[in-house]
Design an enzyme around this catalytic site. Sequence first.
Site, PDB file in Angstrom:
ATOM      1  N   CYS A  32       0.836  -1.216   0.000  1.00 54.18           N
ATOM      2  CA  CYS A  32       0.000   0.000   0.000  1.00 54.18           C
ATOM      3  C   CYS A  32       0.867   1.261   0.000  1.00 54.18           C
ATOM      4  O   CYS A  32       0.477   2.291  -0.541  1.00 54.18           O
ATOM      5  CB  CYS A  32      -0.965   0.008   1.180  1.00 54.18           C
ATOM      6  SG  CYS A  32      -0.126  -0.184   2.769  1.00 54.18           S
ATOM      7  N   HIS A 311      -1.417   1.233   7.454  1.00 50.82           N
ATOM      8  CA  HIS A 311      -1.863   1.164   6.072  1.00 50.82           C
ATOM      9  C   HIS A 311      -1.695   2.550   5.450  1.00 50.82           C
ATOM     10  O   HIS A 311      -1.633   3.556   6.154  1.00 50.82           O
ATOM     11  CB  HIS A 311      -3.343   0.742   6.089  1.00 50.82           C
ATOM     12  CG  HIS A 311      -3.946   0.549   4.736  1.00 50.82           C
ATOM     13  ND1 HIS A 311      -3.375  -0.255   3.760  1.00 50.82           N
ATOM     14  CD2 HIS A 311      -5.094   1.053   4.183  1.00 50.82           C
ATOM     15  CE1 HIS A 311      -4.147  -0.230   2.677  1.00 50.82           C
ATOM     16  NE2 HIS A 311      -5.178   0.559   2.909  1.00 50.82           N
TER      17      HIS A 311
END
Length: 369
Positions: A32, A311
């Site tokens: 990510c 994330h």
Amino acid sequence: MGAAGSKLEKALGDQFPEGERYFGLENFGNTCYCNSVLQALYFCVPFREQLLEYYGNNKSIGDVEENLLTCLADLFSQISSQKKKTGVIAPKRFVQRLRKQNEIFRSYMHQDAHEFLNFLLNELVDLLEKEAQTEKTDQEMSPPSEKAANGPKNGLANGAQKEHLVTWVHKNFQGILTNETRCLQCETVTARDETFLDLSLDIEQNSSITSCLKNFSSTEMLNAQDKFFCDKCCSLQEAQKRMKIKKPPHILVIHLKRFKYMEQLGRLKKLSYRVVFPLELKLSNTVENADIEYSLFAVVVHVGSGPNHGHYISLVKSHNHWLCFDDENIDMIEESAVQTFFGSAQEYSSNTDHGYILFYESLGLGNNK
């Protein structure tokens, strides 16, 4: 992403630009950090256009050796040439090349998006400079008649041989800082210039980008054991030092230093401080003393309470619409929602989604944002 894709198309409706593409990127195990930065760069229109132009010029050459630049150009070309307007693409070749190139990104652990951006831009610059150097050497070794017919392809004058080539990556992202030191004994100012592709700013609780930039340029006293050696006085003297932006870049990338090493903890800690970043930023306190206006077009957001897990997502502005790219998923968001990523006013908060890397574009560029 069929249903989600059609939902996005429906949401954009008639305002959906004909040639624009909105594609999520598949995650290959904690990639990510890479996906969020790639989306921000894709929607940096001048950078994307120049990369696609590079791809078009080099596609015909044939067996160009694969590197991060060719892989990125290939990925952007794949996205921009899709028949559908929305969907998902797997940046597999790019990620494989990245892992091959740099062992830091080989593990499947959480990586730092800023570290990746920094590595990528510097790698692109190196590759473009090497290509230009090879091209120049080829020209110098070619017969005189051929030289005259082709002319200098990269436009480098003979006198500029020792200078660094200004690539299109530089033209977009490079700015110049000047480090000024004033000797308090003789008042002589010593200035040293240095280039930057992004600015890393220290942050404080309940502050703003403007105040972080002011702190970055604030005057620092050099005294006691930190005295400055003045060439004019030929001795160590007390001095004042400050850093100013001499030449602002077209694309201003600001990295908020949200991860700080805490000695008492013996590890990095994430600072969830609330730092306001405006949609329109006036960059004052530059050497030219002219206010330069910038418009925010992308934010890489770190989601999570610590530096070693979490994330990354990216918020992107495209044709006056804000979108949130979360790996394969894309959602339209309201402009006002960008404010929810400023950070937390209290140290302990359930909100862990914080702006980490900001991308501003100079309004003087006349882009189609």
